[in-house]
Design an enzyme around this catalytic site. Structure first.
Site, PDB file in Angstrom:
ATOM      1  N   LYS A 141       0.817  -1.220   0.000  1.00  9.49           N
ATOM      2  CA  LYS A 141       0.000   0.000   0.000  1.00  9.49           C
ATOM      3  C   LYS A 141       0.849   1.268   0.000  1.00  9.49           C
ATOM      4  O   LYS A 141       0.430   2.302  -0.496  1.00  9.49           O
ATOM      5  CB  LYS A 141      -0.932   0.002   1.207  1.00  9.49           C
ATOM      6  CG  LYS A 141      -1.954  -1.112   1.122  1.00  9.49           C
ATOM      7  CD  LYS A 141      -3.342  -0.617   1.410  1.00  9.49           C
ATOM      8  CE  LYS A 141      -4.394  -1.619   0.968  1.00  9.49           C
ATOM      9  NZ  LYS A 141      -4.285  -2.921   1.654  1.00  9.49           N
TER      10      LYS A 141
ATOM     11  N   GLU B 215      -9.512   6.901   2.896  1.00 12.72           N
ATOM     12  CA  GLU B 215     -10.394   5.953   3.569  1.00 12.72           C
ATOM     13  C   GLU B 215      -9.544   4.784   4.043  1.00 12.72           C
ATOM     14  O   GLU B 215      -8.450   4.556   3.525  1.00 12.72           O
ATOM     15  CB  GLU B 215     -11.459   5.428   2.602  1.00 12.72           C
ATOM     16  CG  GLU B 215     -11.026   4.210   1.752  1.00 12.72           C
ATOM     17  CD  GLU B 215      -9.905   4.502   0.754  1.00 12.72           C
ATOM     18  OE1 GLU B 215      -9.681   5.691   0.446  1.00 12.72           O
ATOM     19  OE2 GLU B 215      -9.240   3.543   0.304  1.00 12.72           O
TER      20      GLU B 215
ATOM     21  N   SER C 208       1.918  -9.813  -0.539  1.00 12.27           N
ATOM     22  CA  SER C 208       1.524  -8.407  -0.510  1.00 12.27           C
ATOM     23  C   SER C 208       1.830  -7.684   0.800  1.00 12.27           C
ATOM     24  O   SER C 208       2.001  -6.467   0.810  1.00 12.27           O
ATOM     25  CB  SER C 208       0.036  -8.275  -0.843  1.00 12.27           C
ATOM     26  OG  SER C 208      -0.741  -9.080   0.013  1.00 12.27           O
TER      27      SER C 208
HETATM   28  C1  LIG Z   1      -5.089  -4.016   1.418  1.00 14.20           C
HETATM   29  C2  LIG Z   1      -4.340  -5.262   1.235  1.00 14.20           C
HETATM   30  C3  LIG Z   1      -4.668  -6.169   0.184  1.00 14.20           C
HETATM   31  C4  LIG Z   1      -5.824  -5.972  -0.732  1.00 14.20           C
HETATM   32  O1  LIG Z   1      -5.783  -4.845  -1.528  1.00 14.20           O
HETATM   33  P1  LIG Z   1      -5.516  -4.913  -3.088  1.00 14.20           P
HETATM   34  O2  LIG Z   1      -5.853  -3.567  -3.570  1.00 14.20           O
HETATM   35  O3  LIG Z   1      -6.406  -5.985  -3.662  1.00 14.20           O
HETATM   36  O4  LIG Z   1      -4.092  -5.264  -3.273  1.00 14.20           O
HETATM   37  C5  LIG Z   1      -3.882  -7.295   0.027  1.00 14.20           C
HETATM   38  N1  LIG Z   1      -2.848  -7.558   0.860  1.00 14.20           N
HETATM   39  C6  LIG Z   1      -2.510  -6.726   1.863  1.00 14.20           C
HETATM   40  C7  LIG Z   1      -1.359  -7.077   2.731  1.00 14.20           C
HETATM   41  C8  LIG Z   1      -3.246  -5.547   2.078  1.00 14.20           C
HETATM   42  O5  LIG Z   1      -2.905  -4.731   3.092  1.00 14.20           O
END
Ligand SMILES: *Cc1c(COP(=O)(O)O)cnc(C)c1O
Length: 406
Positions: A102, A124, A390
C-alpha cells in the site's frame, strides 16, 4: 485468447486503454457527482503529465528507495518448492515500510497531492493498512491527513488507529451505512466533493472513478517490474505463472502488469472465498459477481437482482470489499487473467505453512495467493512461479490467535 481479445490487450499495453472516458473496454469510467467532475478532470490531466515527467519519476523513485524500502527482495522458497514440486519465488512487499504494498500507492499519491498544491489530504481505510500508509506518506511529504474509518473497523483494528494518530493523522469514525470500508469510501468522497479545491483524496486501490484505477496501477506496477528483472536474474527466464490476491486488486495489477505481454506467463488472481460460495459469505467478486456501479466505476460487483450491494465476508479485512478494479474485470473478460478463490480455512492453513516452512508471517490476504499457487502446482510439476507476498501478517495476530488458538 481470440484475435479480437489479443487486439484489446495490445491496446491496453500501448496505453490506448483506458480510453478518453477512462474505460477499459466496457469497464471503468467516471460515475461521480457533477461537483466532482472538474476536480477529476484536472486530476486526470495532471496525473498523465506527472507520471510521464522524468523529474517527478526521479523524486518518486528516490523516496521509494530511501524511505519506503524498495526494491523489495525476491525470495526463493526452498521448503515450499520441495513440498509443492514447483519452484516457488516470493515477491516480498511485506518488507516495505509500513509492511505492505500500500505504501507504493500512498507515497506516490502524496507526492502528486503536493504537486497539486493540496492543503489537506483525505483517505479511507478498512483494516487500517491504507490509513497507516497514507498517514506515514503525508507526514513524510508534509501535508495534513484525515482518515475516514468505519466505526466497526475502529473497534476491530485499534492498534492501527493508534498508529495513524501517532503519525499525525486525524482519524474520523464513520457511523453511516455498514460502518466499514464501503461507508468510509463514501465519506471520503463526500469530504472531497465539499472541498474539491484544497483537498486531495488518496484512494487505496485500483477502484473508484477514472483516473484512480489507472494512476494506482501505474504506482503499483513497480512490483512487477522489479519481480521480472529479479526472476530473469535468478532463473535465466520468465516464470510460468504469477499469483496474487485480489481485494480491490492493486497488488495484483501491480505484479501482473509487467507480464501481461508475455503470453507464456499464466496470471492468476485469487479472491476471498470466505465461508462458502453463497452470496454474502465471500468477497469473490469476479468469480460470482455481475457488472454494476460502485464508488464511481463500472465493474464487477456483488449485488442482488435489485442492484442492492451485498454484505461480504472474509477472514482477511483487506479482501473484504464487494467491488473490484475495472481493469481486472477487463482482463477477465478478454481471458488474459484467470481468477479463482480461496476460502478462509485454506488461507489460514497457508499462513501456518509459510510461517513454519519459510520463517515468514504473511498477511492473511497474501495467504490466499498461496492457496491458488498450491492448487495450480498439482497439475504443473517442475514449473517456476512467483507469488506476490503483498504484506506482513503482524497486523493479523489478534485474528490468528483467536482462530488458530495459539
Ligand atoms: C489491502 C491489502 C490487500 C488488498 O488490496 P488490493 O488492492 O487488492 O491489493 C492485500 N494484501 C494486503 C497485505 C493488504 O494490506
Amino acid at each position: 485468447m481470440d484475435e479480437k481479445n489479443k487486439q484489446l490487450l495490445t491496446q491496453l499495453l500501448s496505453g490506448e486503454l483506458p480510453d478518453e472516458h477512462g474505460r477499459f473496454g466496457e469497464f471503468g469510467g467516471q460515475y461521480a457527482p457533477e461537483t466532482l467532475m472538474p476536480a477529476l478532470k484536472n486530476l486526470d490531466k495532471k496525473v498523465k503529465t506527472l507520471l510521464n515527467d522524468s523529474a517527478f519519476q526521479q523524486d518518486l523513485s528516490e523516496e521509494l528507495n530511501q524511505w519506503a524500502g524498495r526494491p523489495t527482495g525476491l525470495t526463493y522458497a526452498k521448503k515450499l518448492t520441495e513440498l509443492w514440486g514447483v519452484k516457488v519465488y516470493l515477491k516480498r512487499e511485506d518488507l516495505t515500510h509500513t509492511g505492505a504494498h500500500k505504501i507504493n500507492n500512498a507515497l506516490g499519491q502524496a507526492l502528486i497531492a503536493k504537486q497539486l498544491n493540496a492543503k489537506r489530504v483525505v483517505a479511507e481505510t478498512g483494516a487500517g493498512q491504507h490509513g497507516v500508509a497514507s498517514a506515514a506518506a503525508c507526514a513524510r511529504v508534509g501535508i495534513p491527513c484525515v482518515v475516514y474509518m468505519g466505526a466497526v473497523d475502529i473497534e476491530r483494528q485499534a492498534p492501527n488507529v493508534d498508529r495513524m494518530r501517532q503519525l499525525g493523522a486525524e482519524v474520523v469514525p464513520v457511523t453511516a451505512g455498514d460502518q466499514t470500508l464501503r461507508a468510509a469510501v463514501d465519506e471520503a468522497f463526500r469530504d472531497w466533493v465539499s472541498n474539491p479545491d484544497d483537498t486531495y483524496y488518496i484512494l487505496g486501490s485500483v477502484v473508484g472513478p477514472h483516473p484512480y484505477p489507472y494512476m494506482v496501477r501505474e504506482l503499483q506496477s513497480i512490483i512487477g517490474k522489479e519481480a521480472k528483472d529479479q526472476i530473469i536474474k535468478a532463473t535465466n527466464g520468465l516464470p510460468d505463472a504469477v499469483f496474487a490476491c485480489v481485494g480491490g486488486g492493486s497488488n495484483a495489477i501491480g505484479i501482473f502488469h509487467a507480464f501481461l505481454g508475455d503470453e507464456s506467463v499464466e496470471l492468476i488472481g485469487i479472491e476471498a472465498g470466505g465461508r462458502s460460495q453463497k452470496l454474502g459469505d465471500n468477497a469473490a467478486t469476479l468469480a460470482s459477481g455481475k457488472p454494476g456501479i460502485l464508488h464511481g466505476t463500472y465493474s464487477m460487483l456483488l449485488h442482488d437482482e435489485d442492484g442492492l450491494v451485498q454484505e461480504t465476508h472474509s477472514v482477511s479485512a483487506g479482501l473484504d470489499y464487494p467491488g473490484v478494479g475495472p481493469e481486472h474485470a477487463f482482463l477477465q473478460s478478454i481471458g488474459r487473467v484467470t481468477y479463482t478463490s480461496a476460502e478462509d480455512d485454506e488461507a489460514l492453513e497457508e499462513v501456518r505453512a509459510c510461517c513454519s516452512m519459510e520463517g515468514i508471517l504473511p498477511a492473511l490476504e497474501s495467504a490466499h495467493a498461496f492457496v491458488g499457487a498450491k492448487k495450480w502446482a498439482e497439475g504443473n510439476q517442475g514449473k517456476t512461479i512467483i507469488i506476490g507476498l503483498s504484506g506482513r501478517g503482524d497486523k493479523d495476530m489478534p485474528t490468528l490467535s483467536k482462530v488458530l488458538k495459539i
